[in-house]
Design a protein around this motif. Structure first.
Motif, mmCIF file in Angstrom:
data_model
loop_
_atom_site.group_PDB
_atom_site.id
_atom_site.type_symbol
_atom_site.label_atom_id
_atom_site.label_comp_id
_atom_site.label_asym_id
_atom_site.label_seq_id
_atom_site.Cartn_x
_atom_site.Cartn_y
_atom_site.Cartn_z
ATOM 1 N N ASN A 71 0.320 -0.319 8.453
ATOM 2 C CA ASN A 71 0.178 -0.856 7.098
ATOM 3 C C ASN A 71 1.308 -1.818 6.780
ATOM 4 O O ASN A 71 2.482 -1.472 6.944
ATOM 5 N N ALA A 88 -4.322 -3.116 7.301
ATOM 6 C CA ALA A 88 -4.727 -1.712 7.316
ATOM 7 C C ALA A 88 -4.802 -1.190 8.750
ATOM 8 O O ALA A 88 -4.814 -1.958 9.716
ATOM 9 N N ALA A 91 -8.842 -0.722 0.988
ATOM 10 C CA ALA A 91 -7.811 -1.593 0.410
ATOM 11 C C ALA A 91 -8.441 -2.784 -0.296
ATOM 12 O O ALA A 91 -8.010 -3.180 -1.387
#
Length: 394
Positions: free
Chosen positions: A234, A259, A268
């Motif tokens: 991340n 991600a 997200a």
């Protein structure tokens, strides 16, 4: 109701701009505002931008809203420019934002939603809007040492020592290139050391990259961001198009969220679109369409890159001229760091009293922490600044 409002602290840079405008001296020099200027003091519209706008005006048939995330072509083009395949495209969520500042705000909002107890670590010093927005959002923050005023270089040992206190789940904000306000950048081996430390601490990097192409070139300026993005599950990346495309007033930025996998990317993306909807609904499109038009057309992109390179090399020439002149006047190498810094800014590392002396006695306007905008100079004003620095005993 309105009588209950409290006065807010004045923005120091805006106050500096007002003081500069009120100064009647013909010899005054503005090194405060963070906007690129050419040798004549103008902030020009780039050739490729003018041509892109001409094409957009000729071909565009509607001003209807784009999606909540903005035009997908803009996201694709910017992800390619910044990340250049460092991570798989299906791992990257992205939304267009009102400028790089909007991207930073949305990133902090996303952090607050995902990990409300996380501490955001900021370099000391950093761009003043970073701590200001964090404070407004009621988030926790701490600082890590970054700049050594005595040497004009990165305090790498101090930086690693402070980041050694980072806790799992904390967020560390890093400047991708052309550090604002110091101009001092990490070397690639130092970046690798920071990456190893953050991985060991299970912290998440947050990259602010606002000056890609202003330092060592488009590819080189993006190298650290790409290395970070490829090293973690991340990463958040806030990018601005204000400087390298010269479209300040169009407020064109993008927030990317790297991600772990496609499913996490979709989650997200949902949340980023939600945040856009809550804060401003649909993002501005004109600047984003200019950028995507340029980046997806070989001829326009080549012309943009050529003009951007002229801007970059011009700033490097000014840095070298200033460092050489200060070496000549001071008979020392203590200002050589100015030639090594990158981007629009450098920090002299002197006191607010000396900065005020430069303003009062010489009409040299820079931020109180001694940050100066190198792009505010030209070949004629460099010797004036150098002499003022020596006379003020900086």
């Amino acid at each position: 109701m309105l009588e209950h409002l409290k006065e807010q602290p004045k923005d120091k840079i805006l106050a500096l701009m007002a003081a500069y405008r009120a100064d009647a001296r013909d010899t005054k020099i503005d090194l405060g505002v963070g906007v690129y200027k050419d040798a004549s003091g103008n902030t020009p519209v780039m050739r490729a931008v003018k041509e892109a706008e001409r094409r957009i005006n000729a071909e565009q048939t509607t001003k209807a809203y784009t999606g909540l995330a903005g035009d997908p072509a803009f996201s694709d083009a910017m992800i390619d420019l910044v990340l250049d395949g460092a991570v798989a495209r299906d791992r990257v969520a992205a939304v267009a934002t009102p400028g790089g500042t909007g991207a930073i705000r949305q990133a902090l909002e996303l952090i607050k939603m995902a990990a409300p107890g996380a501490t955001v670590w900021l370099s000391d010093p950093t761009w003043p809007n970073h701590p200001s927005i964090i404070k407004y959002l009621g988030m926790k923050s701490k600082s890590y040492r970054y700049f050594d005023s005595d040497t004009g270089q990165v305090d790498y040992v101090g930086m690693l020592t402070d980041l050694g206190q980072v806790l799992p789940g904390d967020v560390v904000l890093l400047h991708g290139c052309c550090h604002n306000p110091t101009g001092a950048n990490l070397t690639m081996p130092q970046w690798k050391g920071v990456i190893d430390l953050l991985k060991d601490k299970a912290a998440m990097p947050f990259i602010d990259i606002a000056y890609q192409g202003f330092g060592d070139g488009l590819a080189q300026d993006g190298a650290a961001t790409r290395l970070v993005a490829s090293s973690f599950d991340n990463v958040l990346i806030a990018a601005s198009c204000s400087k390298n495309f010269g479209i300040y007033r169009e407020r064109t930025g993008i927030l990317m969220a790297v991600a772990k996998d496609e499913a996490q990317r979709d989650l997200a993306q949902q949340n980023l679109a939600y945040l856009n909807r809550q804060n401003f609904s649909f993002p501005p499109d004109h600047g984003a369409r200019i950028v995507s038009t340029i980046l997806t057309d070989a001829e326009l992109r080549a012309d943009w890159e050529a003009e951007l390179e002229e801007v970059r090399l011009g700033m490097l020439d000014l840095r070298k001229q200033l460092a050489d002149e200060l070496r000549r006047l001071s008979n020392s190498d203590r200002f050589d760091f100015l030639a090594e810094h990158r981007g629009m800014f450098s920090r002299l590392g002197t006191s607010p009293d000396k900065v005020e002396m430069l303003r009062a006695d010489h009409g040299i306007y820079m931020v109180g922490d001694s940050r100066m905008n190198i792009a505010g100079l030209n070949a004629d004003t460099v010797p004036v600044l150098a002499r003022a620095i020596i006379d003020a005993g900086v």
